[in-house]
Design an enzyme around this catalytic site. Structure first.
Site, short mmCIF file in Angstrom:
data_model
loop_
_atom_site.label_atom_id
_atom_site.label_comp_id
_atom_site.label_asym_id
_atom_site.label_seq_id
_atom_site.Cartn_x
_atom_site.Cartn_y
_atom_site.Cartn_z
N HIS A 440 0.69 -1.32 -0.11
CA HIS A 440 0.01 0.07 -0.03
C HIS A 440 0.78 1.43 -0.06
O HIS A 440 0.25 2.45 0.05
CB HIS A 440 -0.98 0.10 1.42
CG HIS A 440 -2.02 -0.81 1.13
ND1 HIS A 440 -3.32 -0.43 0.20
CD2 HIS A 440 -2.42 -2.28 1.61
CE1 HIS A 440 -4.11 -1.47 0.24
NE2 HIS A 440 -3.55 -2.27 1.21
N LYS A 719 -8.69 13.64 4.69
CA LYS A 719 -7.89 12.36 4.78
C LYS A 719 -6.81 12.78 5.56
O LYS A 719 -6.58 13.87 6.20
CB LYS A 719 -7.24 12.22 3.36
CG LYS A 719 -6.37 13.53 2.67
CD LYS A 719 -5.70 13.43 1.43
CE LYS A 719 -6.86 13.52 0.33
NZ LYS A 719 -6.94 12.28 -0.61
N ARG A 720 -6.06 11.46 6.09
CA ARG A 720 -4.87 11.64 6.98
C ARG A 720 -4.04 12.81 6.89
O ARG A 720 -3.65 13.03 5.60
CB ARG A 720 -4.13 10.47 7.10
CG ARG A 720 -3.17 10.12 7.77
CD ARG A 720 -2.68 8.66 7.99
NE ARG A 720 -2.58 8.07 6.70
CZ ARG A 720 -1.32 8.04 6.26
NH1 ARG A 720 -0.40 8.30 6.72
NH2 ARG A 720 -1.14 7.38 4.98
N LYS A 725 0.78 14.28 1.36
CA LYS A 725 -0.69 14.22 0.93
C LYS A 725 -0.89 15.85 0.75
O LYS A 725 -1.77 16.49 0.01
CB LYS A 725 -1.71 13.92 1.81
CG LYS A 725 -1.73 12.27 2.15
CD LYS A 725 -2.79 11.98 3.02
CE LYS A 725 -2.62 10.34 3.07
NZ LYS A 725 -3.18 9.64 1.90
N THR A 831 -8.55 6.10 -2.00
CA THR A 831 -9.70 5.53 -2.21
C THR A 831 -11.09 6.80 -2.08
O THR A 831 -12.16 6.91 -2.70
CB THR A 831 -10.31 4.36 -1.23
OG1 THR A 831 -10.22 4.84 0.10
CG2 THR A 831 -9.59 3.32 -1.59
N LYS A 835 -14.69 7.84 -4.15
CA LYS A 835 -16.01 8.25 -3.30
C LYS A 835 -16.59 9.73 -3.77
O LYS A 835 -17.69 9.75 -4.27
CB LYS A 835 -15.69 8.26 -1.86
CG LYS A 835 -15.39 6.98 -1.38
CD LYS A 835 -14.77 7.18 -0.01
CE LYS A 835 -14.16 5.82 0.42
NZ LYS A 835 -13.24 5.85 1.78
#
Length: 989
Positions: A440, A719-720, A725, A831, A835
């Site tokens: 991952h 998100k985290r 990110k 992911t 969504k």
């Protein structure tokens, strides 16, 4: 006993009522079938007999002085008090809820408040699930088919009530039943806390997979740990993020069933001895017990209900030291109990300390050992009296979700060899055929490495097995590449070994010794060679004499300096500089390498990620075993992530494509493309989005105190929190936008900028200092911007605390722009991007992870692309290190604006410092925020331009939903089942 707290209930004349039969009649099971009622009733009674009859109940204990009679009529009342008649399903549900409120209570009987209503409702649903659950289990046992087992440290389930009744097709019936009891289904559902069993995408993916496995009727189970306090509950204060323990189990979990008869021993520490039988025996040490807690996972429109088995840890009562306790040594008396229980306290405990590292390893091993013991026990039971271990890989597939379950490999080997008596060769062959690994991440820190010394202390037998696997790998590499080129061989071995910085076996060391060059001298060269040797010796002697002289002079100078400093009083703290020996690098176990070696399949989770895995992360392994490597692009369940969380949009989709089959066959979503320019669809589409935005407006006001305008664009990044990110890029873009607004007149601002509500959400890991600085920065910017009366509704910045699945189910349907802006090549898949697209949200992002495939499916014109490409990243970092990078003036401008103190007294020098310099830890802008900043803000200008044209924007939104069909977890699971697990769907009769 207090009188019943329920409103008066009633039913049609001649209906029967019985305090025990309610639950029995209700829980006969659910199935997707063409009959009008979704319920199975008593097995010995035909369903048609009850087609128009209802079964509410009064508890006999609530009316102790009166005997209930079957003919007692009870008249139901609607909101206005007028009699109404309930459907058969709703009437049975009313009875079941009342039964559980009376007979399986967790609250006092006086009132029927929302928390009590939730637990009673959940227990009534669980009754129905148990029937299908048991039927699924029994049928799979009977058929003895191959089963997949999904091991994950995380399962981010979210709330279960609405998902369960939605999958059972009973949402309407439960809403009706709860109205009859004076409650609203949505209000009742909001009483359920999110199960604190995960953190981010890894856990949410695992939960989507379970939903798809059940829906598609695949024989599979999930295995995880039952964390008492989860990761943490996030609070946002003036100081930024604060962490407190989750309380999701405070009042119990109505969905779980403890299996006191399913427990397994788990050992730590101790030593390994060789018995008289020649076998290795792991003895002594610390022993705990893993207890199973089962959670049913229902499929959509199917009776198949699979199992999520969670392990909790404890010790035997004998380990409580009563003598110490009575002597006043209370802490010591409870030590064994505490050591066992704390294994399942926290998800990802901080591992900066040795204690934290030990606890994490204990968690990972507990998951692996208990799960494998359970899987093997099931295999042996299904095999009957004759167990053929050669069939084990034909009946069992174990999937390791990332590297956390890596210890499955040596643990399965240990069980097969030490407990089942198999040879190394046979055990290794079975293990490799059974286990598979999903990667991952490409981040080095996430490719786990554990201290060999720590592993030797905690799991001594497993280290022996890992060393044997490493030796097996070395032999394979030597066999493949030969010994002709020792330099190449050593390079391969160092890159691929499981054990890092560990000496090679003696036999291998000999192979790596390079042969000396030939010393044959031609006849005419001998005298010349001798003369050269003499010259070299003389030169060396001169050099030695010169060095001795220099040393003598240096010593004399030092003595003079010392005497001078003594006279002047200086130099009293003078330190003699000594050359320190270079420390040996730590000996480590590379868990990802062990996964690749020990499994038969390795898959990435997006096309670009899988290519990086093959070309960079595991390139040497790919060259050796190309057949092992696969891609399985992630997906999300369309049930939770559009059908249930966005009912308004779901109804529109069903209306326009004339079927609800898209919930199971998302390919049908592509039919929306035909209507992308239809004005009527545009109107309905925008109305659904507006309705969802109004819900978020109320939610943000309640949760944060900020009032935002539903007319503004909802721009979301949830998100985290992690540097790669790039929430920092987003907030710096907002700061730049704010600065430009402040430089304009009101009229200029209105003409230039589209109103935006910029919403952030996500947790920074408790010990990740830089990520917590980013959270603090976002909240500080929000405080300044949101209170600026000049800006008003033109810009709002809101950080939603404690982001979780339930919050996502609210935010995602309302979002219009979603940011997926990681540094290219660093996000495996993602992911949440799927969504958002599924709900008609347009993405802005880099060509990273699943963004690449989403852009292909929805169309390049319907995706806002910016930033460097993955193949450019290494070169850009090299350019930075060489001092050749020239930052854009706008980037320098925004950093200076932050440093000016406009956002409060907090010192952001270290945060901004991470974006400056050319090299060094925590500097040099490793994630290329500065490089991508100009491209990013220019792309945001394109977003504003597109949003002004609502017809164009709505068309883009429709095409995003239409193009999201590929990203269903159903498609992903079909691929895993076919290509890795080799399992087939099994429909219950």
């Amino acid at each position: 006993m207090a009188s019943s707290s329920f409103p008066t209930a009633s039913t049609a004349p001649h209906a029967h009522s019985h305090c025990y039969s309610i639950s029995r009649s209700f829980v006969g099971g659910f199935s997707s079938r063409p009959s009008h009622s979704k319920l199975f009733f008593l097995r010995n009674t035909s369903a048609s007999r009850f087609a128009t009859r209802a079964f509410p109940v009064r508890s006999v204990f609530s009316e102790p002085h009166r005997k209930l009679k079957d003919e007692d009529p009870i008249t139901p009342h609607g909101p206005s008090g007028t009699p109404v008649s309930l459907t058969a399903d709703a009437a049975c549900i009313v009875s079941s809820i009342k039964y559980h409120a009376e007979f399986t209570p967790l609250f006092s009987p006086e009132q029927f408040e929302l928390p009590k209503a939730f637990f009673a409702t959940a227990q009534s649903v669980r009754d129905a699930l148990i029937i299908n659950w048991n039927a699924t289990y029994d049928y799979h046992e009977k058929m003895n088919i191959k089963q997949a087992y999904y091991l994950s440290m995380e399962f981010l389930q979210g709330r279960a009530l609405l998902n369960a009744i939605g999958n059972l097709e009973l949402t309407g019936a439960y809403a009706e039943a709860l109205r009859e009891l004076g409650k609203d289904l949505e209000n009742v559902a909001r009483q359920e806390p999110d199960a604190a069993l995960g953190n981010g995408g890894l856990g949410r993916l695992a939960s989507c997979f379970l939903d798809s496995l059940a829906t598609l009727n695949y024989p599979a189970w999930g295995y995880g740990l039952r964390y008492k306090y989860g990761l943490f509950k996030q609070r946002i204060t003036k100081d930024g993020q604060e962490e407190v323990a989750e309380d999701w189990l405070e009042m119990g979990n109505p969905w779980e069933i403890v299996r006191n008869d399913v427990s397994y021993p788990v050992k730590f520490y101790g030593k390994v001895i060789e018995g008289s039988d020649g076998k290795r025996h792991w003895i002594g040490g610390e022993d705990i017990i893993a207890i199973a807690y089962d959670v049913p996972i229902p499929g959509y429109k199917t009776k198949t209900t699979i199992n999520l088995r969670l392990w909790s840890t404890k010790v035997q009562s004998d380990d409580f030291d009563l003598h110490d306790f009575n002597a006043g040594n209370h802490t010591k008396a409870c030590e064994a109990q505490l050591n066992a229980e704390k294994i399942c306290y926290i998800l990802y405990p901080g591992d900066d300390s040795m204690e934290g590292k030990v606890l994490r390893l204990k968690q990972q091993y507990t998951l692996c050992s208990a799960s494998l013991q359970d899987i093997i026990a099931r295999f042996e039971r299904r095999s009957g009296g004759c167990v053929n271990w050669e069939e084990f890989p034909e009946k069992v597939a174990v999937q390791m979700n990332d590297t956390h379950p890596t210890l499955c490999i040596p643990e399965l080997m240990r069980i097969l060899m030490d407990l089942k008596g198999m040879s190394w060769k046979d055990a290794w062959k079975i293990t490799q055929r059974t286990v598979a690994y999903t990667n991952h991440t490409v981040l080095p820190e996430a490719l786990e490495k554990w201290s060999l010394e720590l592993l030797q202390k905690l799991l001594p037998r497993h280290v022996e097995i890992i060393e044997m696997i490493d030796e097996e790998l070395i032999n394979t590499i030597i066999s493949e590449y030969g010994t002709a080129d020792p330099v190449l061989l050593e390079k391969k071995l160092k890159a691929m070994r499981i054990l890092e910085n560990v000496d090679f076996p003696a036999s291998v060391k000999d192979l790596l010794v390079q042969p000396e060059e030939s010393s044959v001298v031609e006849p005419g060269e001998e005298i010349q060679s001798f003369d050269k040797e003499v010259e070299l010796i003389e030169e060396e002697e001169l050099i030695d004499e010169e060095e001795e002289l220099i040393e003598l002079i240096d010593e004399e100078e030092e003595e003079l300096i010392d005497e001078e400093e003594e006279l002047t009083g200086k130099g009293t703290q003078k330190k003699k500089v000594l050359s320190e020996p270079v420390p040996e690098p730590p000996k480590m176990v590379r868990m990802a390498n062990l996964c690749v070696v020990g499994g038969h399949a390795v898959n990435g989770v997006a096309e670009i990620h899988s290519e990086i895995v093959k070309d960079e992360v595991f390139n040497e392994f790919f060259k050796l075993w190309p057949e092992k490597f696969q891609n399985k692009t992630n997906g999300v369940t369309p049930r939770r992530w559009i059908r249930f969380c966005n009912p308004d949009l779901s109804e529109i989709i069903t209306k326009w494509i004339h079927t609800e089959d898209w919930v199971l066959n998302t390919e049908k979503l592509a039919e929306l493309r035909k209507f992308a320019d239809d004005e009527e669809l545009h109107t309905e589409w925008r109305a659904a989005k507006r309705s969802n935005k109004m819900k978020v407006v109320s939610f943000l006001k309640e949760r944060t105190g900020y009032l935002v305008s539903p007319d503004a664009m909802f721009d979301v990044q949830v998100k985290r929190i992690h540097e790669y990110k790039r929430q920092l890029l987003n907030i710096l873009g907002i700061v730049y936008r704010y600065k430009k607004m402040k430089e304009m007149t009101a009229a200029e601002r209105k003409a230039k900028f589209v109103p935006r509500v910029c919403i952030f959400g996500g947790k920074a890991f408790a010990t990740y200092v830089q990520a917590k600085r980013i959270v603090k920065f976002i909240t500080d910017v929000g405080t300044t911007v949101n209170h600026d009366s000049e800006i008003g509704d033109l810009l709002k910045v809101v950080f939603v605390p404690d982001y979780n699945v339930s919050v996502a189910e609210l935010l995602i349907p309302a979002s219009e722009l979603s940011q997926h802006i990681s540094t290219a090549g660093m996000e495996a898949s993602g992911t949440s991007n799927m969504k958002f697209a599924m709900n008609g949200c347009i993405l802005i992002g880099t060509l990273d992870g699943a963004n690449v495939e989403i852009r292909q499916e929805v169309g390049e014109d319907n995706f806002f692309l910016f930033g460097a490409r993955a193949h450019e990243i290494a070169g850009l970092r090299k350019e930075r290190a060489e001092g050749k990078f020239v930052p854009d003036p706008r980037f320098e401008e925004v950093k200076d604006f932050v440093k000016s103190g406009i956002f409060g007294p907090y010192n952001y020098d270290e945060l901004m410092g991470s974006l400056e310099g050319n090299e060094g830890f925590g500097q040099a802008d490793y994630f290329l925020v500065g490089k991508d900043f100009p491209s990013y803000i220019e792309c945001q200008e394109e977003v504003d331009e597109a949003y002004r044209d609502q017809k164009r924007w709505t068309r883009m939104s429709i095409l995003n939903a239409a193009g999201s069909y590929k990203f269903s977890s159903d498609r992903t699971i079909h691929e895993y089942a076919k290509d890795i697990w080799n399992i087939e769907p099994v429909e219950l009769p």
